[in-house]
Design a protein around this motif. Structure first.
Motif, PDB file in Angstrom:
ATOM      1  N   LEU A 120      -3.291   3.801   5.736  1.00  0.00           N
ATOM      2  CA  LEU A 120      -3.124   2.995   4.276  1.00  0.00           C
ATOM      3  C   LEU A 120      -4.439   2.209   3.902  1.00  0.00           C
ATOM      4  O   LEU A 120      -5.290   1.875   4.772  1.00  0.00           O
ATOM      5  N   LYS A 121      -4.777   1.833   2.780  1.00  0.00           N
ATOM      6  CA  LYS A 121      -5.711   1.200   2.315  1.00  0.00           C
ATOM      7  C   LYS A 121      -5.665  -0.177   2.608  1.00  0.00           C
ATOM      8  O   LYS A 121      -4.486  -0.680   2.759  1.00  0.00           O
ATOM      9  N   SER A 122      -6.661  -1.140   2.827  1.00  0.00           N
ATOM     10  CA  SER A 122      -6.658  -2.391   3.067  1.00  0.00           C
ATOM     11  C   SER A 122      -6.609  -3.109   1.596  1.00  0.00           C
ATOM     12  O   SER A 122      -7.487  -3.131   1.083  1.00  0.00           O
ATOM     13  N   VAL A 123      -5.791  -3.875   1.350  1.00  0.00           N
ATOM     14  CA  VAL A 123      -5.274  -4.425  -0.026  1.00  0.00           C
ATOM     15  C   VAL A 123      -5.031  -5.881   0.225  1.00  0.00           C
ATOM     16  O   VAL A 123      -4.291  -6.415   1.032  1.00  0.00           O
ATOM     17  N   GLU A 124      -5.858  -6.689  -0.728  1.00  0.00           N
ATOM     18  CA  GLU A 124      -5.689  -8.267  -0.669  1.00  0.00           C
ATOM     19  C   GLU A 124      -4.051  -8.466  -1.264  1.00  0.00           C
ATOM     20  O   GLU A 124      -3.614  -7.752  -2.399  1.00  0.00           O
ATOM     21  N   LEU A 125      -3.392  -9.580  -0.687  1.00  0.00           N
ATOM     22  CA  LEU A 125      -2.290  -9.794  -1.176  1.00  0.00           C
ATOM     23  C   LEU A 125      -2.049  -9.975  -2.563  1.00  0.00           C
ATOM     24  O   LEU A 125      -0.914  -9.390  -3.180  1.00  0.00           O
ATOM     25  N   HIS A 126      -2.688 -10.625  -3.474  1.00  0.00           N
ATOM     26  CA  HIS A 126      -2.514 -10.832  -4.710  1.00  0.00           C
ATOM     27  C   HIS A 126      -2.839  -9.457  -5.532  1.00  0.00           C
ATOM     28  O   HIS A 126      -2.072  -9.213  -6.426  1.00  0.00           O
ATOM     29  N   LYS A 127      -3.427  -8.555  -4.874  1.00  0.00           N
ATOM     30  CA  LYS A 127      -3.572  -7.344  -5.503  1.00  0.00           C
ATOM     31  C   LYS A 127      -2.305  -6.387  -5.251  1.00  0.00           C
ATOM     32  O   LYS A 127      -2.076  -5.585  -6.170  1.00  0.00           O
ATOM     33  N   PHE A 128      -2.056  -6.575  -4.057  1.00  0.00           N
ATOM     34  CA  PHE A 128      -0.808  -5.734  -3.729  1.00  0.00           C
ATOM     35  C   PHE A 128       0.438  -6.106  -4.511  1.00  0.00           C
ATOM     36  O   PHE A 128       1.226  -5.144  -4.669  1.00  0.00           O
TER      37      PHE A 128
END
Length: 334
Positions: A120-128
């Motif tokens: 899975l891609k690494s995604v910042e919480l606010h973008k998630f």
């Protein structure tokens, strides 16, 4: 008997059980809540408390893990930890509600959790949070992992996850949804984990008493929704969706006293009725390739629902009938 040359302490089962019970009481956790967190039945937790040794090692570990007596760094343990943290958070929030609040789900509840397995891609919480909102497809008027726009009900960042609690009571009585089926609590993590707990729609009706009916079509819709949500989220997070699987689990509680009835959609093709539930709980599990969900949803939902119906003495459910009901679900747009 070989000598204990490495100083490993022998297992004292009686003492271990006593310590588990002590920790449960310290957490003010009931047997039912402990069983739910561990993913075991109430009779199993009762057998554990009695010190019976007929339990499998796996179930014993599940029970002990809840109270911090087992630590495992594997992926399965990570999902269990996520689910336990979410459930404890829900207990913490609802403990402040009045004893008769619908948000306590006193007549039972169902819980769905899933984990995406793969790269899975690494995604910042606010973008998630934005990706999570895009994963919600409103096939029904009240979908799983619902995003509401009012500030007090909007999903928000909490302890490294996105969390939402639709509190049943509000000062001034401004919220019109105050029955068990509309008091959702859910959490989702950027690493592809999701959890939701909800009360029964059947328990908010005036035409029959609470905890007497279990609808035939709603489980098909909710399990189908959960897999479709997992697919939509995986489409955004996966490096290669063809190599990602979703590990799904559904736990139903408070089944005792209910009979299977076609209530929510009486004109549905899925008109099946059964007797009283043979157990108070049901745990359903499946691992599904994300790439197959869209075209073969019914094939994966069918065995889960069929297993659930068997608790009510109903057998012979066909894949075609499940497929027809899922088609009705996917045909809805809100």
């Amino acid at each position: 008997m070989p000598s204990n040359s490495r100083g490993v302490i022998s297992l004292d089962w009686k003492e271990l059980v006593a310590e588990a019970i002590r920790r449960r009481k310290a957490e003010k956790m009931t047997q039912r809540e402990h069983a739910a967190l561990a993913g075991v039945s109430i009779p199993t937790i009762v057998s554990f408390d009695r010190g019976e040794r007929s339990l499998t090692l796996e179930k014993a570990f599940d029970i002990l893990r809840v109270v911090g007596l087992v630590k495992e760094p594997d992926k399965g343990g990570a999902q269990e930890s996520f689910v336990q943290d979410a459930f404890k958070r829900w207990r913490e929030l609802t403990s402040k509600l009045p004893a008769d609040s619908p948000g306590r789900f006193s007549n039972g509840w169902y819980r769905i959790d899933y984990a995406l397995e793969g790269d899975l891609k690494s995604v910042e919480l606010h973008k998630f949070r934005d990706l999570l909102q895009k994963a919600v497809i409103r096939h029904t008027g009240w979908p799983l992992f619902l995003f509401m726009t009012r500030p007090e009900y909007e999903p928000h960042e909490q302890d490294g996850v996105i969390e939402c609690w639709l509190k049943p009571e509000e000062a001034g009585g401004q919220r019109s949804f105050a029955d068990p089926a509309h008091c959702d609590f859910w959490r989702a993590s950027p690493n592809g984990r999701a959890f939701i707990i909800r009360g029964y729609q059947e328990d908010g009706q005036e035409t029959f008493p609470s905890r007497t009916v279990f609808d035939t079509t709603l489980p098909v819709w909710r399990i189908g929704e959960a897999l479709l949500h997992a697919q939509a989220l995986a489409n955004q997070l996966a490096e290669d969706r063809r190599k990602v699987k979703v590990k799904l689990r559904v736990l139903y509680t408070g089944l005792s006293g209910r009979v299977l009835r076609s209530w929510a959609n009486p004109m549905s093709d899925l008109f099946m009725e059964g007797g009283a539930a043979r157990s108070d709980e049901a745990v359903l599990e499946a691992t599904v390739p994300v790439a197959e969900i869209d075209d073969h949803l019914a094939l994966y939902v069918h065995p889960l629902v069929a297993s659930l119906y068997e608790r009510f003495g109903v057998t012979g459910l066909s894949v075609d009938r499940v497929a027809a009901e899922l088609a009705r679900l996917r045909g809805g747009r809100f």
